[in-house]
Every structure is written in C-alpha cells, then in structure tokens.
Design an enzyme around this catalytic site. Structure first.
Site, PDB file in Angstrom:
ATOM      1  N   SER A 146       0.830  -1.202   0.000  1.00  0.00           N
ATOM      2  CA  SER A 146       0.000   0.000   0.000  1.00  0.00           C
ATOM      3  C   SER A 146       0.867   1.254   0.000  1.00  0.00           C
ATOM      4  CB  SER A 146      -0.863  -0.010   1.266  1.00  0.00           C
ATOM      5  OG  SER A 146      -1.431   1.256   1.505  1.00  0.00           O
ATOM      6  N   TYR A 182      -1.792  -1.722  11.129  1.00  0.00           N
ATOM      7  CA  TYR A 182      -2.111  -2.151   9.756  1.00  0.00           C
ATOM      8  C   TYR A 182      -0.979  -1.749   8.805  1.00  0.00           C
ATOM      9  CZ  TYR A 182      -3.752  -1.403   5.016  1.00  0.00           C
ATOM     10  OH  TYR A 182      -3.818  -1.358   3.650  1.00  0.00           O
ATOM     11  N   LYS A 228       2.024  -3.945   6.535  1.00  0.00           N
ATOM     12  CA  LYS A 228       2.377  -3.807   5.108  1.00  0.00           C
ATOM     13  C   LYS A 228       3.897  -3.660   4.966  1.00  0.00           C
ATOM     14  CE  LYS A 228      -1.655  -4.104   3.149  1.00  0.00           C
ATOM     15  NZ  LYS A 228      -1.968  -5.414   2.538  1.00  0.00           N
ATOM     16  N   ARG A 254      -5.617  12.584  -3.148  1.00  0.00           N
ATOM     17  CA  ARG A 254      -5.270  11.167  -3.259  1.00  0.00           C
ATOM     18  C   ARG A 254      -5.204  10.769  -4.728  1.00  0.00           C
ATOM     19  NH1 ARG A 254      -4.571  12.037   1.248  1.00  0.00           N
ATOM     20  NH2 ARG A 254      -5.284  10.975   3.135  1.00  0.00           N
TER      21      ARG A 254
HETATM   22  C1  UD1 Z   1      -6.826   4.277   3.597  1.00  0.00           C
HETATM   23  C2  UD1 Z   1      -5.666   3.834   4.436  1.00  0.00           C
HETATM   24  C3  UD1 Z   1      -4.704   3.090   3.538  1.00  0.00           C
HETATM   25  C4  UD1 Z   1      -5.406   1.942   2.863  1.00  0.00           C
HETATM   26  C5  UD1 Z   1      -6.565   2.497   2.058  1.00  0.00           C
HETATM   27  C6  UD1 Z   1      -7.355   1.383   1.431  1.00  0.00           C
HETATM   28  C7  UD1 Z   1      -4.269   5.145   6.034  1.00  0.00           C
HETATM   29  C8  UD1 Z   1      -3.927   6.502   6.545  1.00  0.00           C
HETATM   30  N1  UD1 Z   1      -5.113   5.045   5.035  1.00  0.00           N
HETATM   31  O1  UD1 Z   1      -6.351   5.290   2.697  1.00  0.00           O
HETATM   32  O2  UD1 Z   1      -3.645   2.599   4.297  1.00  0.00           O
HETATM   33  O3  UD1 Z   1      -4.517   1.254   2.026  1.00  0.00           O
HETATM   34  O4  UD1 Z   1      -7.427   3.214   2.918  1.00  0.00           O
HETATM   35  O5  UD1 Z   1      -8.167   1.899   0.434  1.00  0.00           O
HETATM   36  O6  UD1 Z   1      -3.773   4.214   6.531  1.00  0.00           O
HETATM   37  N2  UD1 Z   1     -12.687  10.762   3.613  1.00  0.00           N
HETATM   38  C9  UD1 Z   1     -13.717  11.618   3.949  1.00  0.00           C
HETATM   39  N3  UD1 Z   1     -14.859  11.086   4.479  1.00  0.00           N
HETATM   40  C10 UD1 Z   1     -15.020   9.740   4.669  1.00  0.00           C
HETATM   41  C11 UD1 Z   1     -13.964   8.871   4.313  1.00  0.00           C
HETATM   42  C12 UD1 Z   1     -12.803   9.420   3.805  1.00  0.00           C
HETATM   43  O7  UD1 Z   1     -13.619  12.838   3.787  1.00  0.00           O
HETATM   44  O8  UD1 Z   1     -16.080   9.324   5.167  1.00  0.00           O
HETATM   45  C13 UD1 Z   1     -11.462  11.335   3.019  1.00  0.00           C
HETATM   46  C14 UD1 Z   1     -10.219  11.056   3.835  1.00  0.00           C
HETATM   47  O9  UD1 Z   1     -10.013  12.068   4.770  1.00  0.00           O
HETATM   48  C15 UD1 Z   1      -9.156  11.033   2.738  1.00  0.00           C
HETATM   49  C16 UD1 Z   1      -9.888  10.525   1.502  1.00  0.00           C
HETATM   50  O10 UD1 Z   1     -11.263  10.708   1.770  1.00  0.00           O
HETATM   51  O11 UD1 Z   1      -8.728  12.342   2.458  1.00  0.00           O
HETATM   52  C17 UD1 Z   1      -9.630   9.060   1.222  1.00  0.00           C
HETATM   53  O12 UD1 Z   1      -9.883   8.309   2.412  1.00  0.00           O
HETATM   54  P1  UD1 Z   1      -9.950   6.718   2.413  1.00  0.00           P
HETATM   55  O13 UD1 Z   1     -10.819   6.239   1.304  1.00  0.00           O
HETATM   56  O14 UD1 Z   1     -10.285   6.271   3.792  1.00  0.00           O
HETATM   57  O15 UD1 Z   1      -8.479   6.281   2.010  1.00  0.00           O
HETATM   58  P2  UD1 Z   1      -7.062   6.690   2.679  1.00  0.00           P
HETATM   59  O16 UD1 Z   1      -7.241   7.180   4.049  1.00  0.00           O
HETATM   60  O17 UD1 Z   1      -6.339   7.531   1.707  1.00  0.00           O
END
Ligand code: UD1
Length: 339
Positions: free
Chosen positions: A125, A150, A154, A232
């Site tokens: 990841s 987690y 990895k 992202r």
């Molecule tokens: C997360 C994990 C990553 C994992 C991946 C799997 C961390 C920090 N992140 O990535 O290790 O491999 O999931 O897909 O370990 N967001 C919102 N509202 C929500 C959910 C998310 O605003 O309800 C935002 C988050 O703040 C972030 C973005 O959407 O900016 C993506 O979030 P998410 O889909 O959870 O992925 P990551 O945190 O990037």
C-alpha cells in the site's frame, strides 16, 4: 502450458477483480478465502462473469498445514496474497490480531513457496510512504514509520518478502503498492462490499447516495491544498487488477530484473475529496448529502504516485477515466440495493 495462480483472499474486493483479469488473460486461477470479511457475493459474481465455476478452497492462511496441503494439491506457479485484515482503526484497537493474522498468513505462504520454488506477489500500500512532501512518490521515495499496526504489517510483509527472496533460491517476489483502489467491474457483478460503516471514501459516497447513510462527512477543509481537502490518487479497480496480470506474467516468464521488485500502482493524477464528490454527482446525476467535519486522525495531506516504473517495466498504465470509475461504483451500489 497454462500457468496456475493462487489468489489468497480471492473472494474479496481486489482479489475478485484480479481473478477475473487473470482468468481472462488465460491463467488457471485457484481462489482461496476464509470468508472472514466477505460473503459469497463476489465469488458468485466472478463465476458469472467468467461463465464457469472457479476452483474455491475455504481455508485460513494462518493454518500452516492447510497452506501446505493447498500447495501440494495444485501446481501453483505464482501466488498473489490478499488475505489480510485492512481496517486502520481496528488495527490500532487490536494490534495483536493484526500482527498474528497478517504476518503469520504471509509467513506460511512463503514457507510453502520456498518448498515449491514459486513466485510471490504481495499486495502492499502507498501507506508505506506516510506523509511526504516529495510528490509524486517514486518507489525510491523513503518509507516513513508506520502510523498504525495495519500500515506496519504492510511494511513488515514487504521486508519479509525481500529477505525471503534473498535467502531462498527459486523464490522471486513483487510488491505492488496500491494507491486508493475504487470502483467496480463494469458488469456490476463484483465490487466493494464493506461490512458495517465504511471507512473508505467511495463506499461511503455510494451508500449515502443510495440512502443507506444520511450524510457524508468530508474530513477537513483547511488542508494546504487548492480546495482545502486532501489529495489522493484514486485508481480504478479494473486497472489495478490488470497491473497484477502484468506483474504475474513478468514473474512467470522470468523477465524480472531483480529477484525482488516494487511497483507503484496509481494514476499519477491527484484528486481532492471535493473533486471526487463533484465527479460522482456530475456523472451519475445525483445530489449527494455531505458536510464538512473535522480532520480525521492519521490522514496525510496529499499523496499520489509516480507510475513511471510500472509503465516502463510492466508495460502497464491506468486507462479508465475517473468518470468511468465513479459510474461503475454507482452501478454496483444500485445493483446491491436492487435499484
Ligand atoms: C486508507 C488507508 C490506507 C489503505 C486504504 C485502502 C491510512 C492513513 N489510510 O487510505 O492505508 O490502504 O485506505 O483503500 O492508513 N474521507 C472523507 N470522508 C469519509 C472517508 C474518507 O472525507 O467518510 C477522506 C479522507 O479524509 C481522505 C480521503 O477521503 O482524504 C480518502 O480516504 P480513504 O478512502 O479512507 O483512504 P485513505 O485514508 O487515503
């Protein structure tokens, strides 16, 4: 001769899409899963897409004897390992559960691969890069100390693979570092099926749009980014699956330049949370109920891939547009809801 690929966790979100692409590329695929974090929906979807019953073994990779028996039964040329726990918050609350499951299962696979002399692909990841201001990240970018058990598993599994490849002749390994895999198969027969409240953004968006959740919280609006929300690299799940076919083929055809190789799997294109929401609304013609909420602990401001190495060495690049991806994600959610 046809090569056989074992896909651990093959009934899950990524594993099911990878199984489809491998089978369509001419590989024999054996799916193994303990169904601890999924039901049979995706397995049935895989069989429906491919038009045949795929070999399925119900087993836990923490059971060394079961892993050995599996490798004795099938002529496995390569194994792709997905069977692992993946919830960041849960790993903070239950670290030993994560270390036991994610490390032991991989050690068992490597023991079997060592005896047989087979290739191993590990699903890593972008989380291994942590917070960085050198963007986009290349495979040479330094890893940062993990912020969750987690993420630590990895990093540790990458190292276990690297050390095993060095020590055991006949074992070669590739680690693919995924950025943010999203979307669903265009058939809407397989997709993401989170249990309970989704942690990740896209399933939360689709569940809100379909009426399963009331409102999406956008975590943070004061990040140092153009619109204040995090950036992202959202990679389409079918594109991601195809990267595995390229990597497995490289391993099976003996085209690796090193016995252990790492590739970023991303688009190279950063997207903010608001841009993703806007794309979803525009493409699907739906209005999403969302609001700003405080930052989520542990989120990095921005991360996206430099996918050059995968392009040059694997001959792979992301092809599907974000519009196609959010369309597929919505089609899948509607199908689940029977709409
Ligand atoms: C997360 C994990 C990553 C994992 C991946 C799997 C961390 C920090 N992140 O990535 O290790 O491999 O999931 O897909 O370990 N967001 C919102 N509202 C929500 C959910 C998310 O605003 O309800 C935002 C988050 O703040 C972030 C973005 O959407 O900016 C993506 O979030 P998410 O889909 O959870 O992925 P990551 O945190 O990037």
């Amino acid at each position: 001769m046809k090569k056989t690929v074992l896909v651990s966790g093959g009934a899950g979100f990524i594993g099911s899409h990878v199984t489809v692409e491998l089978a369509q590329a001419g590989y024999d695929v054996v799916i193994a899963d303990n169904f601890s974090n999924c039901d049979e929906t995706n397995y049935k979807g895989v069989c429906a897409i491919l038009g045949r019953q795929m070999p399925l073994v119900r087993m836990d990779f923490c059971d060394a004897a079961a892993v050995e028996a599996l490798f004795a039964k099938y002529p496995i040329d390569a194994v792709i390992h997905f069977a692992a726990f993946k919830a960041v918050g849960e790993s903070v609350a239950e670290p030993l559960m994560y270390y036991r499951n994610n490390l032991l299962s991989f050690v068992n696979i490597l023991e079997a691969a060592r005896k047989k002399g087979c290739n191993v692909l590990f699903s890593s990841s972008a989380t291994v890069y942590g917070e960085t201001d050198q963007l986009p990240v290349t495979e040479a970018s330094p890893r940062q100390p993990a912020t969750s058990p987690y993420g630590n598993t990895k990093q540790m599994c990458e190292d276990i693979l690297r050390d095993s490849v060095k020590a055991y002749p006949g074992v070669r390994g590739i680690a693919l570092r995924y950025f943010n895999p999203i979307g669903a198969h265009p058939s809407a027969l397989i997709g993401e099926l989170p249990r309970g409240v989704p942690n990740n953004l896209v399933p939360f968006i689709t569940q809100t749009a379909v009426g399963k959740r009331e409102c999406l919280s956008v975590f943070g609006n004061d990040y140092p980014t153009p619109d204040g929300t995090c950036l992202r690299d959202y990679i389409d799940i079918v594109d991601l699956a195809k990267a595995h076919v390229c990597a497995v083929t490289r391993m099976c055809e003996g085209r690796m330049k090193e016995d252990y190789e790492i590739f970023n799997v991303g688009t190279g294109r950063p997207l903010s949370v608001l841009e993703l929401i806007n794309a979803f609304e525009r493409v699907n013609g739906v209005k999403l109920n969302w609001k700003f909420a405080p930052r989520r602990a542990g989120d990095v401001v921005a991360i996206w891939a430099d996918p050059t190495r995968a392009e040059q060495e694997l001959g792979w690049r992301a092809e599907r547009s974000i519009d196609e991806t959010v369309k597929a994600a919505w089609a899948w959610e509607k199908k689940l809801a029977g709409k």
